[in-house]
Design a protein around this motif. Structure first.
Motif, PDB file in Angstrom:
ATOM      1  N   TRP A  98      28.817  57.845  59.446  1.00 27.12           N
ATOM      2  CA  TRP A  98      29.766  57.644  60.546  1.00 27.12           C
ATOM      3  C   TRP A  98      30.933  56.757  60.135  1.00 27.12           C
ATOM      4  O   TRP A  98      32.030  56.912  60.637  1.00 27.12           O
ATOM      5  N   ASP A  99      30.715  55.798  59.263  1.00 21.46           N
ATOM      6  CA  ASP A  99      31.778  54.872  58.861  1.00 21.46           C
ATOM      7  C   ASP A  99      31.744  54.664  57.357  1.00 21.46           C
ATOM      8  O   ASP A  99      30.691  54.427  56.784  1.00 21.46           O
ATOM      9  N   ILE A 100      32.911  54.745  56.761  1.00 18.89           N
ATOM     10  CA  ILE A 100      33.070  54.389  55.358  1.00 18.89           C
ATOM     11  C   ILE A 100      34.008  53.198  55.328  1.00 18.89           C
ATOM     12  O   ILE A 100      35.125  53.262  55.837  1.00 18.89           O
ATOM     13  N   PHE A 101      33.540  52.114  54.763  1.00 20.35           N
ATOM     14  CA  PHE A 101      34.342  50.898  54.696  1.00 20.35           C
ATOM     15  C   PHE A 101      35.061  50.869  53.352  1.00 20.35           C
ATOM     16  O   PHE A 101      34.424  50.882  52.310  1.00 20.35           O
ATOM     17  N   GLU A 102      36.377  50.833  53.417  1.00 21.29           N
ATOM     18  CA  GLU A 102      37.211  50.855  52.212  1.00 21.29           C
ATOM     19  C   GLU A 102      37.923  49.520  52.050  1.00 21.29           C
ATOM     20  O   GLU A 102      38.478  48.986  52.998  1.00 21.29           O
ATOM     21  N   THR A 103      37.876  49.010  50.833  1.00 20.80           N
ATOM     22  CA  THR A 103      38.654  47.824  50.480  1.00 20.80           C
ATOM     23  C   THR A 103      39.458  48.180  49.240  1.00 20.80           C
ATOM     24  O   THR A 103      38.894  48.396  48.169  1.00 20.80           O
ATOM     25  N   THR A 104      40.778  48.280  49.416  1.00 22.59           N
ATOM     26  CA  THR A 104      41.656  48.594  48.296  1.00 22.59           C
ATOM     27  C   THR A 104      42.581  47.407  48.092  1.00 22.59           C
ATOM     28  O   THR A 104      43.283  46.995  49.015  1.00 22.59           O
ATOM     29  N   THR A 105      42.563  46.839  46.890  1.00 17.90           N
ATOM     30  CA  THR A 105      43.371  45.652  46.598  1.00 17.90           C
ATOM     31  C   THR A 105      44.179  45.876  45.327  1.00 17.90           C
ATOM     32  O   THR A 105      43.851  46.736  44.511  1.00 17.90           O
ATOM     33  N   SER A 106      45.219  45.088  45.203  1.00 19.60           N
ATOM     34  CA  SER A 106      46.022  45.148  43.973  1.00 19.60           C
ATOM     35  C   SER A 106      46.235  43.737  43.466  1.00 19.60           C
ATOM     36  O   SER A 106      46.184  42.772  44.220  1.00 19.60           O
ATOM     37  N   GLU A 107      46.458  43.651  42.168  1.00 18.39           N
ATOM     38  CA  GLU A 107      46.789  42.361  41.563  1.00 18.39           C
ATOM     39  C   GLU A 107      47.928  42.577  40.579  1.00 18.39           C
ATOM     40  O   GLU A 107      48.008  43.612  39.908  1.00 18.39           O
ATOM     41  N   VAL A 108      48.836  41.625  40.547  1.00 19.99           N
ATOM     42  CA  VAL A 108      49.966  41.690  39.619  1.00 19.99           C
ATOM     43  C   VAL A 108      49.448  41.275  38.245  1.00 19.99           C
ATOM     44  O   VAL A 108      48.783  40.254  38.093  1.00 19.99           O
ATOM     45  N   VAL A 109      49.760  42.096  37.239  1.00 18.40           N
ATOM     46  CA  VAL A 109      49.199  41.839  35.908  1.00 18.40           C
ATOM     47  C   VAL A 109      50.238  41.446  34.862  1.00 18.40           C
ATOM     48  O   VAL A 109      49.869  41.093  33.755  1.00 18.40           O
ATOM     49  N   ASN A 110      51.540  41.517  35.205  1.00 24.44           N
ATOM     50  CA  ASN A 110      52.543  41.091  34.232  1.00 24.44           C
ATOM     51  C   ASN A 110      53.792  40.595  34.949  1.00 24.44           C
ATOM     52  O   ASN A 110      53.907  40.696  36.164  1.00 24.44           O
ATOM     53  N   ASP A 111      54.738  40.055  34.177  1.00 24.29           N
ATOM     54  CA  ASP A 111      55.960  39.473  34.742  1.00 24.29           C
ATOM     55  C   ASP A 111      56.876  40.507  35.388  1.00 24.29           C
ATOM     56  O   ASP A 111      57.692  40.168  36.235  1.00 24.29           O
ATOM     57  N   GLU A 112      56.754  41.761  34.995  1.00 20.70           N
ATOM     58  CA  GLU A 112      57.606  42.807  35.564  1.00 20.70           C
ATOM     59  C   GLU A 112      57.083  43.305  36.909  1.00 20.70           C
ATOM     60  O   GLU A 112      57.665  44.180  37.527  1.00 20.70           O
ATOM     61  N   GLY A 113      55.992  42.775  37.373  1.00 20.28           N
ATOM     62  CA  GLY A 113      55.443  43.189  38.669  1.00 20.28           C
ATOM     63  C   GLY A 113      54.483  44.355  38.600  1.00 20.28           C
ATOM     64  O   GLY A 113      54.158  44.948  39.625  1.00 20.28           O
TER      65      GLY A 113
END
Length: 129
Positions: free
Chosen positions: A21-36
């Motif tokens: 009935w429910d799918i819990f999604e967690t999508t995250t991002s992280e900056v990995v260099n100086d150019e963004g």
């Protein structure tokens, strides 16, 4: 004509008839260099009835690999979830086989084809009396 499939929405549609009935999604991002530049990670969590025993549910928690795109991270988490579902006895086609089957049926309604597969899985369930 091109149709974009949203991976997590596809998974929700494919598993709804199986009792997810429910799918819990967690999508995250992280900056990995100086150019963004970013790396995305997606985690999915849900529970599904164990095949042949709807009273017992199996927790599925999967985290995909980091990806430079959000959709890439989601696809990886969905594919890992499909593999986990197959390990508990369900037959789950992947994106490409569903799209091929939809095209063979002269239909672009890929979610309906995945629902049909879910119905077949549901009919295989043996219930105790």
């Amino acid at each position: 004509m091109s149709q974009t499939i949203k991976p997590v929405k596809w998974l929700e549609a494919a598993l709804w008839l199986l009792g997810v009935w429910d799918i819990f999604e967690t999508t995250t991002s992280e900056v990995v260099n100086d150019e963004g530049g970013e790396l995305w990670t997606c985690s999915l969590a849900f529970d599904i009835p164990i095949r042949y025993n709807n009273e017992v549910r199996q927790d599925i928690v999967q985290t995909g690999r980091q990806s430079p795109t959000k959709i890439g991270a989601q696809i990886d988490a969905v594919l890992l979830s499909l593999q986990a579902i197959e390990r508990i006895g369900y037959r789950m086609p992947d994106f490409s086989s569903l799209k091929i089957e939809a095209l063979r049926q002269h239909s672009l309604d890929v979610p309906r084809v995945s629902e049909r597969h879910a119905t077949f899985n549901h009919m295989d369930v043996v219930r105790r009396v």
